[in-house]
Enzyme design. Sequence first.
Site, PDB file in Angstrom:
ATOM      1  N   GLY A 278       0.921  -1.222   0.111  1.00  0.00           N
ATOM      2  CA  GLY A 278      -0.013  -0.051  -0.153  1.00  0.00           C
ATOM      3  C   GLY A 278       0.815   1.277   0.033  1.00  0.00           C
ATOM      4  O   GLY A 278       0.291   2.210   0.311  1.00  0.00           O
ATOM      5  N   ARG A 360      -7.824   2.901 -14.007  1.00  0.00           N
ATOM      6  CA  ARG A 360      -7.877   3.301 -12.859  1.00  0.00           C
ATOM      7  C   ARG A 360      -8.306   4.859 -12.811  1.00  0.00           C
ATOM      8  O   ARG A 360      -8.965   5.175 -11.613  1.00  0.00           O
ATOM      9  CB  ARG A 360      -6.352   3.549 -12.307  1.00  0.00           C
ATOM     10  CG  ARG A 360      -5.577   2.102 -12.268  1.00  0.00           C
ATOM     11  CD  ARG A 360      -4.494   2.127 -11.448  1.00  0.00           C
ATOM     12  NE  ARG A 360      -4.552   2.373 -10.129  1.00  0.00           N
ATOM     13  CZ  ARG A 360      -4.264   3.620  -9.652  1.00  0.00           C
ATOM     14  NH1 ARG A 360      -3.922   4.658 -10.358  1.00  0.00           N
ATOM     15  NH2 ARG A 360      -4.692   3.931  -8.387  1.00  0.00           N
ATOM     16  N   TYR A 364     -11.166   4.654 -10.044  1.00  0.00           N
ATOM     17  CA  TYR A 364     -10.841   5.498  -8.655  1.00  0.00           C
ATOM     18  C   TYR A 364     -10.639   6.903  -8.830  1.00  0.00           C
ATOM     19  O   TYR A 364     -10.209   7.420  -7.748  1.00  0.00           O
ATOM     20  CB  TYR A 364      -9.239   4.873  -8.402  1.00  0.00           C
ATOM     21  CG  TYR A 364      -9.235   3.172  -8.257  1.00  0.00           C
ATOM     22  CD1 TYR A 364      -9.854   2.497  -7.424  1.00  0.00           C
ATOM     23  CD2 TYR A 364      -8.322   2.698  -8.999  1.00  0.00           C
ATOM     24  CE1 TYR A 364      -9.873   0.974  -7.581  1.00  0.00           C
ATOM     25  CE2 TYR A 364      -8.173   1.304  -8.931  1.00  0.00           C
ATOM     26  CZ  TYR A 364      -8.954   0.473  -8.435  1.00  0.00           C
ATOM     27  OH  TYR A 364      -8.604  -0.602  -8.457  1.00  0.00           O
ATOM     28  N   CYS A 391     -16.606   3.071 -26.199  1.00  0.00           N
ATOM     29  CA  CYS A 391     -17.967   3.811 -26.494  1.00  0.00           C
ATOM     30  C   CYS A 391     -18.487   4.014 -25.016  1.00  0.00           C
ATOM     31  O   CYS A 391     -19.431   3.250 -24.423  1.00  0.00           O
ATOM     32  CB  CYS A 391     -18.744   2.507 -27.133  1.00  0.00           C
ATOM     33  SG  CYS A 391     -18.195   2.214 -28.681  1.00  0.00           S
TER      34      CYS A 391
HETATM   35  N1  LLP Z   1      -0.651  -7.223   0.163  1.00  0.00           N
HETATM   36  C1  LLP Z   1      -2.057  -7.223   0.116  1.00  0.00           C
HETATM   37  C2  LLP Z   1      -2.724  -8.213   0.942  1.00  0.00           C
HETATM   38  C3  LLP Z   1      -2.857  -6.504  -0.862  1.00  0.00           C
HETATM   39  O1  LLP Z   1      -4.266  -6.639  -0.906  1.00  0.00           O
HETATM   40  C4  LLP Z   1      -2.363  -5.590  -1.732  1.00  0.00           C
HETATM   41  C5  LLP Z   1      -3.089  -4.779  -2.656  1.00  0.00           C
HETATM   42  C6  LLP Z   1      -0.759  -5.329  -1.602  1.00  0.00           C
HETATM   43  C7  LLP Z   1      -0.171  -6.251  -1.024  1.00  0.00           C
HETATM   44  C8  LLP Z   1      -0.082  -4.498  -2.715  1.00  0.00           C
HETATM   45  O2  LLP Z   1      -0.534  -3.082  -2.452  1.00  0.00           O
HETATM   46  P1  LLP Z   1       0.490  -2.170  -3.499  1.00  0.00           P
HETATM   47  O3  LLP Z   1       1.597  -1.956  -2.662  1.00  0.00           O
HETATM   48  O4  LLP Z   1       0.319  -2.290  -4.495  1.00  0.00           O
HETATM   49  O5  LLP Z   1      -0.567  -0.850  -3.165  1.00  0.00           O
HETATM   50  N2  LLP Z   1      -6.062  -1.803  -8.129  1.00  0.00           N
HETATM   51  C9  LLP Z   1      -6.048  -0.927  -6.994  1.00  0.00           C
HETATM   52  C10 LLP Z   1      -5.137  -1.525  -5.878  1.00  0.00           C
HETATM   53  C11 LLP Z   1      -5.782  -2.792  -5.319  1.00  0.00           C
HETATM   54  C12 LLP Z   1      -4.751  -3.162  -4.388  1.00  0.00           C
HETATM   55  C13 LLP Z   1      -5.066  -4.460  -3.821  1.00  0.00           C
HETATM   56  N3  LLP Z   1      -4.471  -5.017  -2.808  1.00  0.00           N
HETATM   57  C14 LLP Z   1      -5.177   0.203  -7.632  1.00  0.00           C
HETATM   58  O6  LLP Z   1      -5.056   0.172  -8.848  1.00  0.00           O
HETATM   59  O7  LLP Z   1      -5.047   1.260  -7.238  1.00  0.00           O
END
Ligand code: LLP
Length: 463
Positions: A278, A360, A364, A391
């Site tokens: 995150g 995205r 979002y 479309c």
């Molecule tokens: N660990 C777990 C348990 C997770 O659920 C996630 C992301 C990560 C690690 C990695 O998170 P990152 O460091 O990449 O933020 N599709 C959304 C993000 C969804 C993330 C879901 N889980 C976007 O495009 O912002």
Amino acid sequence: MSRSAHPAGPRHADVLTEGHYSAPPTDLNALDAKVWSRTVTRTPEGVVSMGGIEVTRLAEEFGTPAYFVDEADFRARCRAWRDAFGREADVFYAGKAFLSRAVVRWLHEEGLNLDVCSGGELTTALDAGMPAERIAFHGNNKTEDEIHRAIEAGVGRIVLDSFQEIVRVSHIAERLGRRQRVQIRVTVGVEAHTHEFIATAHEDQKFGIALAGGQAAEAVRRALTLDGIELIGIHSHIGSQIFDMAGFEVSARRVVQLLAEVRDEHGVELPEIDLGGGLGIAYTPEDDPREPHEIARALGEIVTRECEAAGLRTPRISVEPGRAIVGPTAFTLYEVGTIKPLEGLRTYVSVDGGMSDNIRTALYDAEYTVALVSRSSDAEPMLVRVVGKHCESGDIVVRDAFLPADLAPGDLIAVPATGAYCRSMASNYNHALRPPVVAVEGGAARVIVRRETEEDLLRLDVG
Ligand code: LLP
């Protein structure tokens, strides 16, 4: 995110106060190092290059739209994370951000571990040679088949997400004559997004087992009685695109409290905690992400302090950054097709991709920047909305940005920071062909995920 309205010329005056865009940059040809990967520069002739190759050549060879990933930057970011966390902690790249066989090999070579969350990601990881013990398997509803395959392959850990799964994984492991190492994913009552975190009521989600009401403690109790699993730790993931460490502070404190309760009740000190992913990146120059060494230091200090206070040995920490590693390493290259100026409002610039290669913005309200990359220009800034060819009027790639007013069909424009959750969330909407991913490094470029073809679409359509 703070937004300021600056005049971009009289024709934009009436919309400038509405605010969903940055002020026009003083130099539209400049490439802000915050949002572009490390080897991206503009040559003296005005063309942008990555890894020593000009985008005009890349477009000629690989077509548009396409994602170009800066391999040297990707590897450097892996090393920065690995070095920041050192031998005392583990970094698991979150494959959901973007995964391919080449990426798995880079991770392996740079000493990172891998978090997968589906059978498909697991297959890709194993096929490309990631040692199974360096894989963590996630997901809130893993199928029996996925669990079976993960245990059989010998994954290092499975992160248990529900009461049913505690039993399911234990049974499958027993059937296979194994004892699977597991963590339990808990929800700590914290949700973090970008600059804020909220510390109330966020058990209201599908993931994990709540600390609240003693549920996580009950999950630990059950896990400790089962023979097919070995409980090695507690996992918490609090959100996405986070800059503020305060959410991690609360999460770590609550996880350590649970470890102390487990020690008091069972006489067991669980040896690991995983604080999830995150960590935020710069999508626009207004974003200020932290460096991996600052994050590692902050998390290390929080956990050590909380454990000292609870009289616990400091557990081994792991983290799961996806976006923070791959996000900044790529851009999407598009060709401008049509340009529609709306007097006093904005100019719509249509490109040859759209929500099928970057969902995205629509999903979002994500913010991106964009630059003219096939040439430089001294023309005045023009307020644009970069849209796709689908479309749907919500098919927006970059909601508000500035491009030079002499922009013309055939120009190449690039959207930086599209390495994470763009190709991995790409779709075939309108039977779009998902773009290729091309790795660029040291003057060479090679396709790592090829462009889809219409034959690919027809092959799936067996009716
Ligand atoms: N660990 C777990 C348990 C997770 O659920 C996630 C992301 C990560 C690690 C990695 O998170 P990152 O460091 O990449 O933020 N599709 C959304 C993000 C969804 C993330 C879901 N889980 C976007 O495009 O912002």
